[in-house]
Design a protein around this motif. Sequence first.
Motif, PDB file in Angstrom:
ATOM      1  N   LEU A   8       0.771  -1.005  -0.109  1.00  0.00           N
ATOM      2  CA  LEU A   8       0.460  -0.371   0.012  1.00  0.00           C
ATOM      3  C   LEU A   8       1.151   1.307   0.095  1.00  0.00           C
ATOM      4  CD1 LEU A   8      -2.699   0.726   0.313  1.00  0.00           C
ATOM      5  CD2 LEU A   8      -2.963   1.174   2.272  1.00  0.00           C
ATOM      6  N   GLN A   9       0.642   2.244  -0.863  1.00  0.00           N
ATOM      7  CA  GLN A   9       1.257   3.172  -1.109  1.00  0.00           C
ATOM      8  C   GLN A   9      -0.181   4.552  -1.198  1.00  0.00           C
ATOM      9  OE1 GLN A   9       4.626   4.081  -3.472  1.00  0.00           O
ATOM     10  NE2 GLN A   9       5.334   1.661  -3.979  1.00  0.00           N
ATOM     11  N   MET A  10       0.753   5.810  -0.268  1.00  0.00           N
ATOM     12  CA  MET A  10       0.065   6.423  -0.580  1.00  0.00           C
ATOM     13  C   MET A  10       0.424   7.222  -2.150  1.00  0.00           C
ATOM     14  SD  MET A  10      -2.647   6.312   1.807  1.00  0.00           S
ATOM     15  CE  MET A  10      -2.704   8.458   2.112  1.00  0.00           C
ATOM     16  N   ALA A  11      -0.663   8.146  -2.756  1.00  0.00           N
ATOM     17  CA  ALA A  11      -0.043   9.490  -3.762  1.00  0.00           C
ATOM     18  C   ALA A  11      -1.277   9.950  -3.565  1.00  0.00           C
ATOM     19  CB  ALA A  11      -0.103   7.774  -4.915  1.00  0.00           C
ATOM     20  N   GLU A  12      -0.183  11.216  -4.480  1.00  0.00           N
ATOM     21  CA  GLU A  12      -1.685  12.080  -5.178  1.00  0.00           C
ATOM     22  C   GLU A  12      -1.893  11.811  -6.786  1.00  0.00           C
ATOM     23  OE1 GLU A  12      -1.134  17.145  -5.043  1.00  0.00           O
ATOM     24  OE2 GLU A  12       0.218  16.348  -4.109  1.00  0.00           O
ATOM     25  N   VAL A  13      -3.072  12.388  -6.740  1.00  0.00           N
ATOM     26  CA  VAL A  13      -3.659  12.258  -8.531  1.00  0.00           C
ATOM     27  C   VAL A  13      -2.975  13.783  -8.743  1.00  0.00           C
ATOM     28  CG1 VAL A  13      -5.560  11.693  -9.812  1.00  0.00           C
ATOM     29  CG2 VAL A  13      -5.429  10.484  -7.547  1.00  0.00           C
ATOM     30  N   GLU A  40      -6.877   7.080 -17.629  1.00  0.00           N
ATOM     31  CA  GLU A  40      -5.373   7.053 -17.097  1.00  0.00           C
ATOM     32  C   GLU A  40      -5.317   7.872 -15.613  1.00  0.00           C
ATOM     33  OE1 GLU A  40      -2.847   7.157 -20.540  1.00  0.00           O
ATOM     34  OE2 GLU A  40      -2.632   9.488 -19.693  1.00  0.00           O
ATOM     35  N   ALA A  41      -4.655   7.771 -15.033  1.00  0.00           N
ATOM     36  CA  ALA A  41      -4.233   8.654 -13.780  1.00  0.00           C
ATOM     37  C   ALA A  41      -2.292   8.814 -13.938  1.00  0.00           C
ATOM     38  CB  ALA A  41      -4.637   8.344 -12.530  1.00  0.00           C
ATOM     39  N   LEU A  42      -2.190  10.249 -14.027  1.00  0.00           N
ATOM     40  CA  LEU A  42      -0.674  10.644 -13.194  1.00  0.00           C
ATOM     41  C   LEU A  42      -1.087  10.814 -11.194  1.00  0.00           C
ATOM     42  CD1 LEU A  42       2.165  11.539 -13.542  1.00  0.00           C
ATOM     43  CD2 LEU A  42       1.419  13.559 -14.197  1.00  0.00           C
ATOM     44  N   VAL A  43      -0.221  10.337 -11.318  1.00  0.00           N
ATOM     45  CA  VAL A  43       0.109  10.477  -9.501  1.00  0.00           C
ATOM     46  C   VAL A  43       1.156  10.494  -8.731  1.00  0.00           C
ATOM     47  CG1 VAL A  43      -1.912   8.642  -9.528  1.00  0.00           C
ATOM     48  CG2 VAL A  43       0.277   7.949  -9.460  1.00  0.00           C
ATOM     49  N   GLU A  44       1.046  11.096  -8.097  1.00  0.00           N
ATOM     50  CA  GLU A  44       2.824  11.341  -7.475  1.00  0.00           C
ATOM     51  C   GLU A  44       3.012  10.464  -6.093  1.00  0.00           C
ATOM     52  OE1 GLU A  44       5.855  15.221  -5.158  1.00  0.00           O
ATOM     53  OE2 GLU A  44       4.356  15.560  -7.479  1.00  0.00           O
ATOM     54  N   PHE A  57      -3.444  -1.397  -8.433  1.00  0.00           N
ATOM     55  CA  PHE A  57      -5.063  -0.732  -7.997  1.00  0.00           C
ATOM     56  C   PHE A  57      -5.118   0.722  -7.251  1.00  0.00           C
ATOM     57  CE2 PHE A  57      -5.128  -5.525  -7.228  1.00  0.00           C
ATOM     58  CZ  PHE A  57      -6.181  -5.991  -8.007  1.00  0.00           C
ATOM     59  N   LEU A  58      -5.520   1.181  -8.089  1.00  0.00           N
ATOM     60  CA  LEU A  58      -5.780   2.968  -7.360  1.00  0.00           C
ATOM     61  C   LEU A  58      -7.434   3.349  -6.566  1.00  0.00           C
ATOM     62  CD1 LEU A  58      -4.134   5.569  -7.700  1.00  0.00           C
ATOM     63  CD2 LEU A  58      -5.984   5.802  -9.478  1.00  0.00           C
ATOM     64  N   GLU A 100       7.101   9.701 -10.130  1.00  0.00           N
ATOM     65  CA  GLU A 100       5.767   9.876 -11.569  1.00  0.00           C
ATOM     66  C   GLU A 100       4.997   9.124 -11.806  1.00  0.00           C
ATOM     67  OE1 GLU A 100       5.078  14.735 -12.057  1.00  0.00           O
ATOM     68  OE2 GLU A 100       5.787  13.573 -13.405  1.00  0.00           O
ATOM     69  N   SER A 101       4.236   8.680 -11.597  1.00  0.00           N
ATOM     70  CA  SER A 101       3.588   7.366 -12.997  1.00  0.00           C
ATOM     71  C   SER A 101       2.217   7.037 -13.355  1.00  0.00           C
ATOM     72  CB  SER A 101       3.557   5.922 -11.305  1.00  0.00           C
ATOM     73  OG  SER A 101       5.141   5.683 -11.181  1.00  0.00           O
TER      74      SER A 101
END
Length: 98
Positions: free
Chosen positions: A3-8, A15-19, A31-32, A64-65
């Motif tokens: 589990l990782q926290m990410a900022e959208v 799709e989503a770009l997350v940091e 999974f998002l 960034e992914s």
Amino acid sequence: MTLQMAEVLDVTLREALVEHQGMLETQSPCFLQLETKGELSTIRCRVANSRVISSGRDEDPHFESIMEFLAVNPPAEQALKVLIQALGARGGREAGGP
């Protein structure tokens, strides 16, 4: 899975770009989870692209992914629409990623 926290940073219906912190391998499944209006939606994804955006000596690396959605059910699609609208209202990046 971890589990990782990410900022959208940006999101479309595809799709989503997350940091985030912590390396994600390109093409790996993930999974998002999105929370909108108190509801939690989970979307099955794969990591389409990932890159380091900062790796200073005194700070943890940030990445960034681009998460490509593989399956979006109707509740998740509605959550995405709410998130797209919210990001647009706060001046998010152009749709479609980096």
